[in-house]
Enzyme design. Structure first.
Site, PDB file in Angstrom:
ATOM      1  N   GLU A 179       0.814  -1.226   0.000  1.00 18.50           N
ATOM      2  CA  GLU A 179       0.000   0.000   0.000  1.00 18.50           C
ATOM      3  C   GLU A 179       0.842   1.268   0.000  1.00 18.50           C
ATOM      4  O   GLU A 179       0.737   2.104   0.910  1.00 18.50           O
ATOM      5  CB  GLU A 179      -0.978  -0.041   1.180  1.00 18.50           C
ATOM      6  CG  GLU A 179      -1.872  -1.275   1.127  1.00 18.50           C
ATOM      7  CD  GLU A 179      -2.739  -1.464   2.374  1.00 18.50           C
ATOM      8  OE1 GLU A 179      -2.734  -0.570   3.246  1.00 18.50           O
ATOM      9  OE2 GLU A 179      -3.404  -2.511   2.469  1.00 18.50           O
ATOM     10  N   ASN A 221       2.066  -4.607  -3.383  1.00 15.70           N
ATOM     11  CA  ASN A 221       0.686  -5.047  -3.150  1.00 15.70           C
ATOM     12  C   ASN A 221      -0.140  -3.805  -2.828  1.00 15.70           C
ATOM     13  O   ASN A 221       0.233  -3.009  -1.975  1.00 15.70           O
ATOM     14  CB  ASN A 221       0.701  -6.016  -1.952  1.00 15.70           C
ATOM     15  CG  ASN A 221      -0.580  -6.755  -1.749  1.00 15.70           C
ATOM     16  OD1 ASN A 221      -1.174  -7.259  -2.703  1.00 15.70           O
ATOM     17  ND2 ASN A 221      -1.029  -6.846  -0.508  1.00 15.70           N
ATOM     18  N   ASP A 287     -11.989 -10.641  -0.966  1.00 12.50           N
ATOM     19  CA  ASP A 287     -13.238 -10.880  -0.241  1.00 12.50           C
ATOM     20  C   ASP A 287     -14.306  -9.979  -0.842  1.00 12.50           C
ATOM     21  O   ASP A 287     -14.003  -8.990  -1.509  1.00 12.50           O
ATOM     22  CB  ASP A 287     -13.119 -10.718   1.283  1.00 12.50           C
ATOM     23  CG  ASP A 287     -12.370  -9.479   1.728  1.00 12.50           C
ATOM     24  OD1 ASP A 287     -12.421  -8.461   1.009  1.00 12.50           O
ATOM     25  OD2 ASP A 287     -11.742  -9.517   2.803  1.00 12.50           O
TER      26      ASP A 287
END
Ligand code: G3I
Length: 377
Positions: A179, A221, A287
Site C-alpha cells: 500500500e 501489493n 473478499d
C-alpha cells in the site's frame, strides 16, 4: 396351460435370459460411453465440490490461496481441513508483519511464521510472504522512533535480510511493499519510510530483498487499483518507472477487497497493464463483503462475483495466484473493520461452503488454455 409358460410383456422366454442380459449390458456400455464422451466434450453443470479446487487450479497453472491466521491453524482441525482440501497456497494474514516478527528491536519472534511455513511445507502448499514495509502493524519502537535516514535504511535492510534469509526457498514470493499510495488518491502515502527515506525507499527495499533471496518473486501489493482511475494510473506510473530503471520487481498484487454489487468489470484489463510490462500479477486478498442482513439472493450474486474474479485471473497470462482473505466468515477482518458488513468469504461461520465456493469451482472448471508466463526475471 400352466402359468409359467406364459410370456409376460417385456420379458424374454426363459431360455433367452442370458441373451437379454448380454444385450442389456451392451446397451449400458454404449450409454455409459456416450455419456462419458458428452461429459468430456461438453461443459457439464458446475461441480459443487470444492475439494476439486486444488486440482482444477493446478490444471490452469495458477495457485489458489488463502490467508491464514496462526491461532486457529494450531487449535482448530476444521480450519486446517478447509485449507488442506481447497487451496494450493497460503499467505500469512498477520504473523509475518513487522509488529509480530520483530516486536522489539533486534529481537525476532519466529514462532508464528515457522508454524505457518512448516504447516505449508509439509502439505506441499506454496507460501506467499506478507509483508515487509507497511504503514500498519508496526511495533512501537519502529513507528515511534526518532529516525535519521541512514539508521532507518539500515534497520529496514536488516529486517528484510533477516526474514528473507530464514525462509529462503520456502517462501517463494514476498509483498515487499504494501500500500505505497494513499488510501483514495494518486499520491504516495506519507508513511514512515516515505517521510524519512523519501520516495526511493521502494527501490532501495526491493534491492535489499533481491540481495537476500535472488529467487524470490518480489511484489508491490495495493488496493484501489482494481478498476480504472487516478490511483490505478498512479501505481502503474510508479511501477513503470521501477521497471524502466531495472529495479528488481516481479509482480503487482491487486488486493481485491470488494463490496457486493460493486466488483469491477475491468479487473482483467487493469492486470494486463502490468503483464504488458513483463510482470506477473495476483489477486492477493479477495473478499466480497455484503451489507447486513444477508439474503439468499445476495449469496447467489456473490457466487457470480467470485466466479468472475477467478475468470479475470484466468483470462490474463501472467496472473499466477488468486488468494481469498480468510478461511471462513468467522475469521474475516470485515465485521471488525466494516461494521454492518459480513459474509465476505467462500465458507460461512460454521465452516459450511457457500455458493461463492461453487462459483470458484465453476470458474476453474473451464477448459484450461495455454498461458504465457511473465517475462521479467
Ligand atoms: O494482536 C492482537 C491481540 O493481541 C489481541 O488479543 C486481539 C484482540 O482483538 O487483537 C489482535 O490484533 C488484531 C490484529 O489483526 C492481529 O495481528 C487486530 O485486532 C486486528 O484489527 C488486526 O487486523 C488485521 C489488519 O490487517 C490490521 O490492519 C487483519 O486481521 C488483517 O486481515 C488485515 O490485513 C490487511 C492486509 O495485511 C493488507 N491489506 C489490507 C488487509 C485488511 O486490512
Amino acid at each position: 396351460m400352466p402359468p409359467h409358460h406364459t410370456t409376460a410383456p417385456g420379458r424374454g422366454a426363459p431360455g433367452n435370459g442370458k441373451g437379454v442380459l448380454l444385450i442389456a449390458a451392451a446397451l449400458c456400455t454404449v450409454i455409459l460411453t456416450v455419456t462419458g464422451i458428452l461429459i468430456t466434450v461438453l461443459p457439464g453443470p458446475p461441480a459443487q465440490d470444492g475439494h476439486r479446487l486444488p486440482e482444477l487450479a493446478r490444471g490452469h497453472g495458477i495457485e489458489l490461496g488463502v490467508a491464514v491466521a496462526v491461532n486457529p491453524l494450531v487449535n482448530d482441525r476444521r480450519y486446517r481441513n478447509v485449507i488442506e482440501d481447497h487451496y494450493t497456497s497460503v499467505t500469512a494474514e498477520n504473523t509475518m508483519k513487522w509488529q509480530h516478527v520483530q516486536p522489539e528491536r533486534g529481537e525476532y519472534d519466529w514462532s508464528g511464521p515457522d508454524t505457518l511455513v512448516d504447516f505449508a511445507t509439509a502439505r506441499d502448499l506454496n507460501v506467499r510472504g506478507h509483508t515487509m514495509l507497511w504503514h500498519n502493524q508496526q511495533p512501537a519502537w519502529l513507528s515511534q522512533g526518532d529516525w535519521d535516514a541512514d539508521t532507518l535504511r539500515a534497520v529496514v535492510h536488516d529486517h528484510v535480510t533477516t526474514v528473507m534469509d530464514r525462509y529462503e526457498g520456502r517462501v517463494t514470493s514476498w509483498d515487499v511493499i504494501n500500500e505505497p499510495l494513499e488510501d483514495h488518491g494518486p499520491n504516495m502515502r506519507e508513511n514512515l519510510w516515505y517521510d524519512v527515506l523519501g520516495p526511493d525507499y521502494i527501490a532501495q527495499t526491493l534491492y535489499s530483498a533481491h540481495a537476500a533471496d535472488p529467487e524470490a518473486r518480489l511484489y508491490i501489493n495495493e488496493f484501489g487499483i482494481e478498476r480504472a482511475g487516478p490511483k490505478a494510473d498512479a501505481l502503474h506510473a510508479l511501477v513503470t518507472d521501477l521497471v524502466d530503471r531495472g529495479v528488481p520487481l516481479h509482480g503487482v498484487g491487486f488486493q481485491g477487497h470488494f463490496v457486493h454489487g460493486n466488483v469491477p468489470d475491468d479487473l482483467a484489463d487493469q492486470m494486463r497493464r502490468y503483464t504488458d510490462l513483463g510482470l506477473e500479477v495476483t489477486i492477493s486478498e479477495v473478499d466480497v463483503r455484503i451489507p447486513e442482513p444477508v439474503t439468499g439472493e445476495d449469496l447467489a450474486d456473490q457466487r457470480r462475483e467470485y466466479h468472475d474474479i477467478l475468470v479475470a485471473c484466468l483470462e490474463v497470462d501472467g496472473c499466477v495466484n488468486v488468494t481469498v482473505w480468510g478461511v471462513t466468515d468467522a475469521h474475516s477482518w470485515i465485521p471488525e473493520w466494516f461494521p454492518g458488513y459480513t459474509a465476505a468469504l467462500p465458507f460461512d461461520d460454521s465452516y459450511r461452503p457457500k455458493p461463492a465456493l461453487a462459483g470458484m469451482v465453476e470458474a476453474l472448471s473451464r477448459r484450461p488454455r495455454p498461458r504465457t508466463a511473465a517475462t521479467r526475471a
